[in-house]
Design a protein around this motif. Structure first.
Motif, PDB file in Angstrom:
ATOM      1  N   VAL A 292      44.203  40.231  41.575  1.00 30.12           N
ATOM      2  CA  VAL A 292      42.860  40.717  41.844  1.00 30.12           C
ATOM      3  C   VAL A 292      42.605  41.911  40.941  1.00 30.12           C
ATOM      4  O   VAL A 292      43.478  42.774  40.790  1.00 30.12           O
ATOM      5  CB  VAL A 292      42.709  41.127  43.324  1.00 30.12           C
ATOM      6  N   GLY A 293      41.434  41.953  40.343  1.00 26.56           N
ATOM      7  CA  GLY A 293      41.026  43.097  39.542  1.00 26.56           C
ATOM      8  C   GLY A 293      39.792  43.722  40.153  1.00 26.56           C
ATOM      9  O   GLY A 293      38.835  43.014  40.456  1.00 26.56           O
ATOM     10  N   VAL A 294      39.840  45.031  40.366  1.00 24.14           N
ATOM     11  CA  VAL A 294      38.719  45.753  40.955  1.00 24.14           C
ATOM     12  C   VAL A 294      38.390  46.933  40.059  1.00 24.14           C
ATOM     13  O   VAL A 294      39.289  47.653  39.596  1.00 24.14           O
ATOM     14  CB  VAL A 294      39.049  46.254  42.378  1.00 24.14           C
ATOM     15  N   THR A 295      37.101  47.161  39.842  1.00 19.36           N
ATOM     16  CA  THR A 295      36.646  48.309  39.065  1.00 19.36           C
ATOM     17  C   THR A 295      35.321  48.799  39.628  1.00 19.36           C
ATOM     18  O   THR A 295      34.589  48.046  40.253  1.00 19.36           O
ATOM     19  CB  THR A 295      36.494  47.945  37.568  1.00 19.36           C
ATOM     20  N   GLY A 296      35.065  50.077  39.396  1.00 16.03           N
ATOM     21  CA  GLY A 296      33.801  50.658  39.832  1.00 16.03           C
ATOM     22  C   GLY A 296      33.959  52.083  40.309  1.00 16.03           C
ATOM     23  O   GLY A 296      33.068  52.904  40.156  1.00 16.03           O
ATOM     24  N   ASP A 297      35.090  52.402  40.903  1.00 18.13           N
ATOM     25  CA  ASP A 297      35.362  53.756  41.379  1.00 18.13           C
ATOM     26  C   ASP A 297      36.602  54.247  40.628  1.00 18.13           C
ATOM     27  O   ASP A 297      36.899  53.750  39.540  1.00 18.13           O
ATOM     28  CB  ASP A 297      35.556  53.755  42.905  1.00 18.13           C
ATOM     29  N   THR A 298      37.333  55.193  41.180  1.00 19.64           N
ATOM     30  CA  THR A 298      38.568  55.600  40.522  1.00 19.64           C
ATOM     31  C   THR A 298      39.560  54.443  40.597  1.00 19.64           C
ATOM     32  O   THR A 298      39.493  53.618  41.516  1.00 19.64           O
ATOM     33  CB  THR A 298      39.196  56.843  41.187  1.00 19.64           C
ATOM     34  N   SER A 299      40.482  54.393  39.680  1.00 17.74           N
ATOM     35  CA  SER A 299      41.456  53.297  39.671  1.00 17.74           C
ATOM     36  C   SER A 299      42.275  53.259  40.959  1.00 17.74           C
ATOM     37  O   SER A 299      42.560  52.178  41.476  1.00 17.74           O
ATOM     38  CB  SER A 299      42.375  53.417  38.458  1.00 17.74           C
ATOM     39  N   ASP A 300      42.638  54.414  41.501  1.00 17.95           N
ATOM     40  CA  ASP A 300      43.402  54.439  42.750  1.00 17.95           C
ATOM     41  C   ASP A 300      42.583  53.872  43.907  1.00 17.95           C
ATOM     42  O   ASP A 300      43.102  53.114  44.729  1.00 17.95           O
ATOM     43  CB  ASP A 300      43.872  55.855  43.077  1.00 17.95           C
ATOM     44  N   HIS A 301      41.308  54.222  43.974  1.00 18.99           N
ATOM     45  CA  HIS A 301      40.439  53.668  45.019  1.00 18.99           C
ATOM     46  C   HIS A 301      40.230  52.171  44.820  1.00 18.99           C
ATOM     47  O   HIS A 301      40.202  51.406  45.793  1.00 18.99           O
ATOM     48  CB  HIS A 301      39.086  54.387  45.034  1.00 18.99           C
ATOM     49  N   ASP A 302      40.069  51.748  43.568  1.00 19.19           N
ATOM     50  CA  ASP A 302      39.928  50.319  43.270  1.00 19.19           C
ATOM     51  C   ASP A 302      41.122  49.548  43.808  1.00 19.19           C
ATOM     52  O   ASP A 302      40.971  48.496  44.434  1.00 19.19           O
ATOM     53  CB  ASP A 302      39.820  50.089  41.758  1.00 19.19           C
TER      54      ASP A 302
ATOM     55  N   GLY B 205      44.545  46.533  39.118  1.00 20.37           N
ATOM     56  CA  GLY B 205      45.040  45.187  38.829  1.00 20.37           C
ATOM     57  C   GLY B 205      46.183  44.942  39.791  1.00 20.37           C
ATOM     58  O   GLY B 205      47.251  45.532  39.657  1.00 20.37           O
ATOM     59  N   VAL B 206      45.963  44.120  40.807  1.00 21.14           N
ATOM     60  CA  VAL B 206      46.902  43.972  41.913  1.00 21.14           C
ATOM     61  C   VAL B 206      47.396  42.526  41.976  1.00 21.14           C
ATOM     62  O   VAL B 206      46.594  41.587  42.020  1.00 21.14           O
ATOM     63  CB  VAL B 206      46.232  44.372  43.251  1.00 21.14           C
ATOM     64  N   LEU B 207      48.711  42.380  41.983  1.00 21.77           N
ATOM     65  CA  LEU B 207      49.306  41.052  42.110  1.00 21.77           C
ATOM     66  C   LEU B 207      49.167  40.550  43.536  1.00 21.77           C
ATOM     67  O   LEU B 207      49.247  41.329  44.493  1.00 21.77           O
ATOM     68  CB  LEU B 207      50.786  41.096  41.733  1.00 21.77           C
ATOM     69  N   VAL B 208      48.990  39.239  43.683  1.00 26.89           N
ATOM     70  CA  VAL B 208      48.916  38.597  44.995  1.00 26.89           C
ATOM     71  C   VAL B 208      50.198  37.798  45.191  1.00 26.89           C
ATOM     72  O   VAL B 208      50.511  36.918  44.383  1.00 26.89           O
ATOM     73  CB  VAL B 208      47.695  37.662  45.102  1.00 26.89           C
ATOM     74  N   HIS B 209      50.927  38.143  46.259  1.00 21.14           N
ATOM     75  CA  HIS B 209      52.197  37.476  46.568  1.00 21.14           C
ATOM     76  C   HIS B 209      52.073  36.640  47.833  1.00 21.14           C
ATOM     77  O   HIS B 209      51.434  37.057  48.804  1.00 21.14           O
ATOM     78  CB  HIS B 209      53.300  38.518  46.827  1.00 21.14           C
TER      79      HIS B 209
ATOM     80  N   HIS C  68      38.450  41.934  34.981  1.00 22.54           N
ATOM     81  CA  HIS C  68      39.256  40.829  34.460  1.00 22.54           C
ATOM     82  C   HIS C  68      40.492  41.357  33.738  1.00 22.54           C
ATOM     83  O   HIS C  68      41.597  40.837  33.920  1.00 22.54           O
ATOM     84  CB  HIS C  68      38.415  39.959  33.520  1.00 22.54           C
ATOM     85  N   GLY C  69      40.337  42.389  32.911  1.00 25.72           N
ATOM     86  CA  GLY C  69      41.465  42.945  32.171  1.00 25.72           C
ATOM     87  C   GLY C  69      42.541  43.522  33.071  1.00 25.72           C
ATOM     88  O   GLY C  69      43.738  43.414  32.783  1.00 25.72           O
ATOM     89  N   LYS C  70      42.128  44.132  34.174  1.00 23.60           N
ATOM     90  CA  LYS C  70      43.104  44.651  35.136  1.00 23.60           C
ATOM     91  C   LYS C  70      43.903  43.521  35.763  1.00 23.60           C
ATOM     92  O   LYS C  70      45.131  43.563  35.829  1.00 23.60           O
ATOM     93  CB  LYS C  70      42.402  45.461  36.227  1.00 23.60           C
ATOM     94  N   ALA C  71      43.201  42.473  36.235  1.00 22.76           N
ATOM     95  CA  ALA C  71      43.869  41.346  36.883  1.00 22.76           C
ATOM     96  C   ALA C  71      44.664  40.511  35.876  1.00 22.76           C
ATOM     97  O   ALA C  71      45.782  40.075  36.162  1.00 22.76           O
ATOM     98  CB  ALA C  71      42.846  40.469  37.594  1.00 22.76           C
ATOM     99  N   TYR C  72      44.095  40.304  34.700  1.00 25.27           N
ATOM    100  CA  TYR C  72      44.737  39.461  33.685  1.00 25.27           C
ATOM    101  C   TYR C  72      46.076  40.056  33.246  1.00 25.27           C
ATOM    102  O   TYR C  72      47.080  39.350  33.163  1.00 25.27           O
ATOM    103  CB  TYR C  72      43.798  39.293  32.494  1.00 25.27           C
TER     104      TYR C  72
END
Length: 140
Positions: A113-123, A100-104, A56-60
């Motif tokens: 979109v916020g993804v976490t679990g692996d390295t940030s680059d892989h997320d 934390g990736v913007l959707v255009h 959530h923090g990445k996407a927010y």
């Protein structure tokens, strides 16, 4: 176009599929609308329970600042006081790293979109695949 629940579900499913293809650790994925509201979230089996807050923090941070995670991280490295102030404004909810990736949709930001679990680059890579699967363009 606006981001719909069906889009959010497609993004999550395709992000998780990309994670499995890349053999990533268990992912947690959240999709926010342009106002920063949660549309959908999934935490894979064996993912740490605290991963929602990170995703959530990445996407927010991305959607509220209009600045993807990679740009936020660069800003935090160059001007730590700015990101500290931003986190104060947003109650500590911003996680300024890739994933934390913007959707255009064209030139308009319609969510993040916020993804976490692996390295940030892989997320971030997994998130981009999910966003593309829904027919949108991601900005990491």
């Amino acid at each position: 176009m606006t981001l719909t629940l069906d889009h959010a579900r497609t993004i999550i499913a395709a992000t998780r599929a990309k994670g499995r293809e890349m053999e990533l650790k268990p992912l947690s994925v959240v999709v926010l609308d342009a106002g920063g509201h949660v549309m959908a979230f999934e935490r894979e089996d064996r993912a740490a329970p605290g991963r929602f807050a990170i995703a959530h923090g990445k996407a927010y941070g991305a959607v509220m600042l209009g600045m993807a995670g990679r740009a936020q991280m660069a800003r935090a490295e160059a001007q730590g006081y700015f990101m500290a102030a931003v986190n104060g404004v947003y109650g500590g909810q911003v996680v300024p790293v890739p994933g934390g990736v913007l959707v255009h949709d064209g030139d308009q930001v319609i969510g993040a979109v916020g993804v976490t679990g692996d390295t940030s680059d892989h997320d971030a890579e997994a998130a981009l695949a999910g966003i593309a699967a829904a027919g949108f363009v991601g900005e990491e």
